[in-house]
Design an enzyme around this catalytic site. Structure first.
Site, mmCIF file in Angstrom:
data_model
loop_
_atom_site.group_PDB
_atom_site.id
_atom_site.type_symbol
_atom_site.label_atom_id
_atom_site.label_comp_id
_atom_site.label_asym_id
_atom_site.label_seq_id
_atom_site.Cartn_x
_atom_site.Cartn_y
_atom_site.Cartn_z
ATOM 1 N N ASP A 13 -5.987 -0.431 9.045
ATOM 2 C CA ASP A 13 -7.396 -0.493 9.484
ATOM 3 C C ASP A 13 -8.086 0.870 9.421
ATOM 4 O O ASP A 13 -9.038 1.134 10.149
ATOM 5 C CB ASP A 13 -7.511 -1.035 10.921
ATOM 6 C CG ASP A 13 -6.815 -2.368 11.098
ATOM 7 O OD1 ASP A 13 -7.077 -3.269 10.278
ATOM 8 O OD2 ASP A 13 -6.009 -2.507 12.033
ATOM 9 N N LYS A 16 -9.573 1.864 4.277
ATOM 10 C CA LYS A 16 -9.168 2.024 2.875
ATOM 11 C C LYS A 16 -10.089 1.263 1.922
ATOM 12 O O LYS A 16 -10.284 1.675 0.781
ATOM 13 C CB LYS A 16 -7.727 1.540 2.698
ATOM 14 C CG LYS A 16 -6.696 2.362 3.458
ATOM 15 C CD LYS A 16 -5.282 1.885 3.193
ATOM 16 C CE LYS A 16 -5.011 0.501 3.755
ATOM 17 N NZ LYS A 16 -5.157 0.426 5.229
ATOM 18 N N GLY A 17 -10.638 0.129 2.389
ATOM 19 C CA GLY A 17 -11.492 -0.669 1.517
ATOM 20 C C GLY A 17 -12.674 0.134 1.006
ATOM 21 O O GLY A 17 -12.970 0.123 -0.196
ATOM 22 N N GLY A 40 -7.093 -6.786 5.404
ATOM 23 C CA GLY A 40 -8.527 -7.020 5.275
ATOM 24 C C GLY A 40 -9.226 -5.731 4.917
ATOM 25 O O GLY A 40 -9.303 -4.815 5.727
ATOM 26 N N HIS A 41 -9.693 -5.614 3.670
ATOM 27 C CA HIS A 41 -10.380 -4.408 3.227
ATOM 28 C C HIS A 41 -11.880 -4.677 3.185
ATOM 29 O O HIS A 41 -12.335 -5.573 2.476
ATOM 30 C CB HIS A 41 -9.868 -3.975 1.849
ATOM 31 C CG HIS A 41 -8.460 -3.462 1.890
ATOM 32 N ND1 HIS A 41 -7.791 -3.019 0.774
ATOM 33 C CD2 HIS A 41 -7.596 -3.310 2.917
ATOM 34 C CE1 HIS A 41 -6.572 -2.617 1.122
ATOM 35 N NE2 HIS A 41 -6.442 -2.785 2.415
ATOM 36 N N THR A 42 -12.635 -3.906 3.950
ATOM 37 C CA THR A 42 -14.070 -4.149 4.109
ATOM 38 C C THR A 42 -14.880 -3.105 3.351
ATOM 39 O O THR A 42 -14.608 -1.906 3.437
ATOM 40 C CB THR A 42 -14.449 -4.108 5.598
ATOM 41 O OG1 THR A 42 -13.666 -5.065 6.312
ATOM 42 C CG2 THR A 42 -15.927 -4.426 5.787
ATOM 43 N N GLN A 219 -2.172 -2.268 4.982
ATOM 44 C CA GLN A 219 -1.654 -1.738 6.249
ATOM 45 C C GLN A 219 -1.576 -0.201 6.198
ATOM 46 O O GLN A 219 -2.380 0.424 5.529
ATOM 47 C CB GLN A 219 -0.285 -2.350 6.602
ATOM 48 C CG GLN A 219 -0.350 -3.819 6.950
ATOM 49 C CD GLN A 219 -0.231 -4.720 5.735
ATOM 50 O OE1 GLN A 219 0.546 -4.478 4.843
ATOM 51 N NE2 GLN A 219 -1.010 -5.780 5.718
ATOM 52 N N LEU A 327 -15.933 9.405 11.448
ATOM 53 C CA LEU A 327 -16.197 10.627 12.199
ATOM 54 C C LEU A 327 -17.400 10.440 13.115
ATOM 55 O O LEU A 327 -17.438 10.966 14.239
ATOM 56 C CB LEU A 327 -16.457 11.794 11.232
ATOM 57 C CG LEU A 327 -16.711 13.142 11.887
ATOM 58 C CD1 LEU A 327 -15.432 13.679 12.522
ATOM 59 C CD2 LEU A 327 -17.262 14.149 10.869
ATOM 60 N N SER A 408 -16.073 9.989 5.841
ATOM 61 C CA SER A 408 -16.971 8.844 5.989
ATOM 62 C C SER A 408 -17.676 8.944 7.331
ATOM 63 O O SER A 408 -17.035 9.097 8.368
ATOM 64 C CB SER A 408 -16.190 7.532 5.895
ATOM 65 O OG SER A 408 -17.029 6.432 6.180
#
Length: 423
Positions: A13, A16-17, A40-42, A219, A327, A408
């Site tokens: 979480d 990474k997406g 789940g990559h968002t 993961q 951040l 990010s």
């Protein structure tokens, strides 16, 4: 030519997406090397949110080939749902997705076994219940059904009968219907046929031709079955080494490894979490960061950044550089703490514990760092960041021994700072 691995450097979480989506602008192929539909990559673009579970995030870039490698446990039903979403969004995918013929298939009985096992006394791990673990067990027990078996009704029938025989005690309550499964998955196999290929050959051919590849894991390193907080781990190797075995690429072909970490820590499910908030701060960070699982919707446990664990992730993955995400979530805090060591049995410990017993005895030793109390979400250059935010980032890099490549400061694609301007 460049072959880069992107790994999660925490318990998953990490964001990474978004990072894979950003890096995909300059690659020819994105390949997923382990895990399954439990990931789940968002990716957020403007006012639209895209969540992918199996198909690599690079699918949003029209010229990128997306590969699902042999190390993935493949859920055909989840895959077909994602294809339907791509069609609804008018995202072209024809001739852009390849599934390894050697990937193992998650069957319906794997999901039933997963859920049943979670209910057993003394075994609760906190899995997503998507059949990941049981599918990997079958793989290593050499009775797994692979994607190539779905293309051969004879092979599929033979393997289904074998599994019914071996799993009789488990599946008696579930009332396994072999004929129904054979018919259903033979039909699925025909629909999948255009997507199936020899992905190891395809990827190595791309490397030979000087193409740029991005290899993504699901993961995070601290959930690795060998190097994570065992037994509260996933059933595969999210660490960078898993990319080679999960895709059929030799280690000499890998050029660099990028680790993704939040500016704080989160974890979903049970297991050790030394820096977890035990007060209202946990709910505050969960709300500010939107910390709910993309796959399960479960609230994530939140805590301060653990530099001991992050340094360990850098070590076992060979991480060259880091992407720091979220951040901006820390913008409002007056002070921030980071764990720089643990106290265990009255001694200061700077190594990542290896056993459950050690974890239960360890307490984090914190260093307090001043917060910046300024908005970072609109920053697009490193020099635009508040000085105290820069100091926080530099403390992370210095402690764990990896440079920071990008930051990010929001979910959108554009809310990103490249520490060094890209050429």
């Amino acid at each position: 030519m460049s072959v880069q691995i992107v790994v999660g450097a925490q318990w998953g979480d990490e964001g990474k997406g978004k990072i894979v989506d950003l890096l995909s602008e300059r690659v020819d192929a994105v390949a997923r090397y382990q895990g399954g539909a439990n990931a789940g990559h968002t990716v957020v673009i403007g006012d639209r949110k895209y969540i992918f579970h199996l198909i690599p995030s690079g699918i949003l870039h029209p010229n990128v080939l997306c590969v699902i490698g042999n190390g993935v446990v493949f859920d055909p039903e989840a895959f077909e749902k994602e294809l339907a979403i791509l069609r609804d969004l008018a995202i072209p995918y024809e001739n852009r997705i390849v599934i390894s013929a050697q990937a193992h298939v998650i069957m319906p009985y794997h999901k039933w076994m997963d859920a049943a096992r979670e209910k057993m006394v003394g075994f609760h791990i906190g899995t997503t219940g998507r059949g990941i673990g049981p599918a990997y067990v079958d793989k290593y027990d050499r009775v797994g059904i692979r994607v190539l078996d779905l293309l051969s009704p004879e092979a599929l029938e033979r393997k289904l009968k074998l599994n019914a025989q071996l799993k009789g005690p488990w599946l008696r309550e579930w009332k396994l219907n072999l004929e129904e499964l054979l018919e259903k998955f033979t039909a699925i196999g025909e629909r999948l046929r255009p997507f199936v290929g020899n992905t190891s050959r395809i990827l190595n051919d791309l490397i030979t031709r000087g193409k740029n590849l991005l290899l993504e894991g699901a993961q995070g390193a601290l959930l690795d079955v060998d190097f994570g907080t065992y037994p509260f781990v996933t059933s595969s190797n999210p660490t960078s080494g898993g990319a080679c075995t999960g895709l059929g690429i030799g280690p000499t072909k890998i050029d660099r490894v990028l680790g993704v970490t939040k500016a704080y820590s989160t974890r979903v499910g049970d297991g050790p979490f030394p820096t977890e908030f035990k007060d209202q701060m946990g709910e505050k960070i969960r709300r500010l960061g939107g910390e709910f699982g993309a796959t399960t919707g479960r609230p994530r446990r939140c805590g301060w950044l653990d530099l001991v664990a992050l340094r360990y992730a850098v070590q076992v993955n060979g991480i060259d550089s880091l992407a720091i995400t979220k951040l901006d979530v820390l913008d409002a805090l007056e002070t921030i703490q980071v764990a720089v060591a643990y106290e265990c049995r009255g001694k200061r410990v700077e190594d990542f514990p290896l056993s459950e017993d050690e974890w239960t005895r360890c307490r984090p030793i914190y260093e307090e760092i001043p917060g910046w109390r300024e908005e970072t979400g609109r920053c697009r250059k490193f020099d635009d960041l508040p000085e105290k935010a820069k100091a926080y980032l530099e403390r992370i890099a210095r402690t764990v021994g990896a440079k920071i490549e990008l930051i990010s400061v929001g979910p959108d694609r554009n809310a990103t700072i490249w520490v060094e301007e890209r050429q």
